[in-house]
Write a protein that holds these residues in place. Structure first.
Motif, mmCIF file in Angstrom:
data_model
loop_
_atom_site.group_PDB
_atom_site.id
_atom_site.type_symbol
_atom_site.label_atom_id
_atom_site.label_comp_id
_atom_site.label_asym_id
_atom_site.label_seq_id
_atom_site.Cartn_x
_atom_site.Cartn_y
_atom_site.Cartn_z
ATOM 1 N N ILE A 86 -1.487 -6.680 -4.481
ATOM 2 C CA ILE A 86 -2.226 -6.390 -3.246
ATOM 3 C C ILE A 86 -3.443 -7.302 -3.148
ATOM 4 O O ILE A 86 -3.711 -7.877 -2.082
ATOM 5 C CB ILE A 86 -2.637 -4.900 -3.189
ATOM 6 C CG1 ILE A 86 -1.402 -4.019 -2.959
ATOM 7 C CG2 ILE A 86 -3.682 -4.656 -2.102
ATOM 8 C CD1 ILE A 86 -1.655 -2.532 -3.119
ATOM 9 N N ASN A 87 -4.178 -7.444 -4.238
ATOM 10 C CA ASN A 87 -5.365 -8.313 -4.230
ATOM 11 C C ASN A 87 -4.991 -9.760 -3.952
ATOM 12 O O ASN A 87 -5.672 -10.445 -3.190
ATOM 13 C CB ASN A 87 -6.121 -8.205 -5.555
ATOM 14 C CG ASN A 87 -6.808 -6.868 -5.695
ATOM 15 O OD1 ASN A 87 -7.106 -6.195 -4.711
ATOM 16 N ND2 ASN A 87 -7.064 -6.475 -6.931
ATOM 17 N N LEU A 110 -4.530 -13.940 2.686
ATOM 18 C CA LEU A 110 -4.733 -13.750 4.118
ATOM 19 C C LEU A 110 -6.112 -14.204 4.574
ATOM 20 O O LEU A 110 -6.338 -14.407 5.766
ATOM 21 C CB LEU A 110 -4.544 -12.274 4.497
ATOM 22 C CG LEU A 110 -3.111 -11.731 4.343
ATOM 23 C CD1 LEU A 110 -3.087 -10.241 4.652
ATOM 24 C CD2 LEU A 110 -2.145 -12.483 5.232
ATOM 25 N N GLU A 111 -7.024 -14.379 3.641
ATOM 26 C CA GLU A 111 -8.394 -14.792 4.009
ATOM 27 C C GLU A 111 -8.475 -16.243 4.359
ATOM 28 O O GLU A 111 -7.729 -17.065 4.071
ATOM 29 C CB GLU A 111 -9.358 -14.482 2.860
ATOM 30 C CG GLU A 111 -9.531 -13.004 2.665
ATOM 31 C CD GLU A 111 -10.443 -12.675 1.491
ATOM 32 O OE1 GLU A 111 -10.905 -13.588 0.779
ATOM 33 O OE2 GLU A 111 -10.690 -11.484 1.285
ATOM 34 N N HIS A 158 -2.345 -10.781 -2.288
ATOM 35 C CA HIS A 158 -1.876 -10.821 -0.896
ATOM 36 C C HIS A 158 -3.074 -10.857 0.059
ATOM 37 O O HIS A 158 -3.107 -11.643 0.994
ATOM 38 C CB HIS A 158 -0.985 -9.610 -0.616
ATOM 39 C CG HIS A 158 -0.421 -9.570 0.760
ATOM 40 N ND1 HIS A 158 0.555 -10.427 1.179
ATOM 41 C CD2 HIS A 158 -0.706 -8.777 1.817
ATOM 42 C CE1 HIS A 158 0.859 -10.162 2.431
ATOM 43 N NE2 HIS A 158 0.113 -9.168 2.848
ATOM 44 N N GLU A 159 -4.082 -10.017 -0.203
ATOM 45 C CA GLU A 159 -5.268 -9.972 0.647
ATOM 46 C C GLU A 159 -6.045 -11.277 0.557
ATOM 47 O O GLU A 159 -6.551 -11.775 1.553
ATOM 48 C CB GLU A 159 -6.145 -8.786 0.269
ATOM 49 C CG GLU A 159 -5.532 -7.455 0.691
ATOM 50 C CD GLU A 159 -6.338 -6.257 0.221
ATOM 51 O OE1 GLU A 159 -7.339 -6.421 -0.495
ATOM 52 O OE2 GLU A 159 -5.930 -5.131 0.586
ATOM 53 N N ALA A 160 -6.120 -11.850 -0.637
ATOM 54 C CA ALA A 160 -6.813 -13.135 -0.810
ATOM 55 C C ALA A 160 -6.098 -14.246 -0.044
ATOM 56 O O ALA A 160 -6.752 -15.121 0.548
ATOM 57 C CB ALA A 160 -6.928 -13.485 -2.284
ATOM 58 N N GLN A 163 0.825 -1.200 0.000
ATOM 59 C CA GLN A 163 0.000 0.000 0.000
ATOM 60 C C GLN A 163 0.864 1.258 0.000
ATOM 61 O O GLN A 163 0.575 2.216 -0.716
ATOM 62 C CB GLN A 163 -0.956 0.002 1.203
ATOM 63 C CG GLN A 163 -2.020 1.067 1.106
ATOM 64 C CD GLN A 163 -2.869 0.941 -0.151
ATOM 65 O OE1 GLN A 163 -3.416 -0.113 -0.435
ATOM 66 N NE2 GLN A 163 -2.985 2.003 -0.915
#
Length: 93
Positions: free
Chosen positions: A85-86, A92-93, A88-90, A45
């Motif tokens: 980023i997308n 973490l879910e 990485h966020e996925a 970010q």
């Protein structure tokens, strides 16, 4: 991390030298260096913020048709980073 400190220090010096005029090629280079360092550190970010700021400067500095490639490269970096980023966020879910 040490490199980031040096880049930020250089940016502060450049801002003083150029009277806080961020529309300068050297300040543009520092923003890109900082963005790349954050990206290496997986601070996506923060990297994205600096890439976007550098794109804003490029759009003001690069006015010739020949310069469009530099702007394209920055847009591509931003798109690639958004994808990262997308992902990485996925993960973490």
């Amino acid at each position: 991390k040490l490199a980031l400190e040096y880049y930020e220090e250089a940016l502060n010096i450049e801002r003083n030298v150029y009277d806080n005029n961020e529309i300068h090629p050297q300040i543009l280079k520092s923003f890109i260096d900082i963005a790349e360092t954050y990206e290496i550190m997986s601070e996506y970010q923060k990297a994205l913020d600096y890439y976007k700021r550098s794109l804003g400067i490029q759009e003001k500095i690069y006015q010739r048709k020949e310069d469009i490639l530099e702007i394209f490269k920055s847009i591509k970096k931003i798109v690639d980073l958004c994808e990262k980023i997308n992902e990485h966020e996925a993960a973490l879910e």
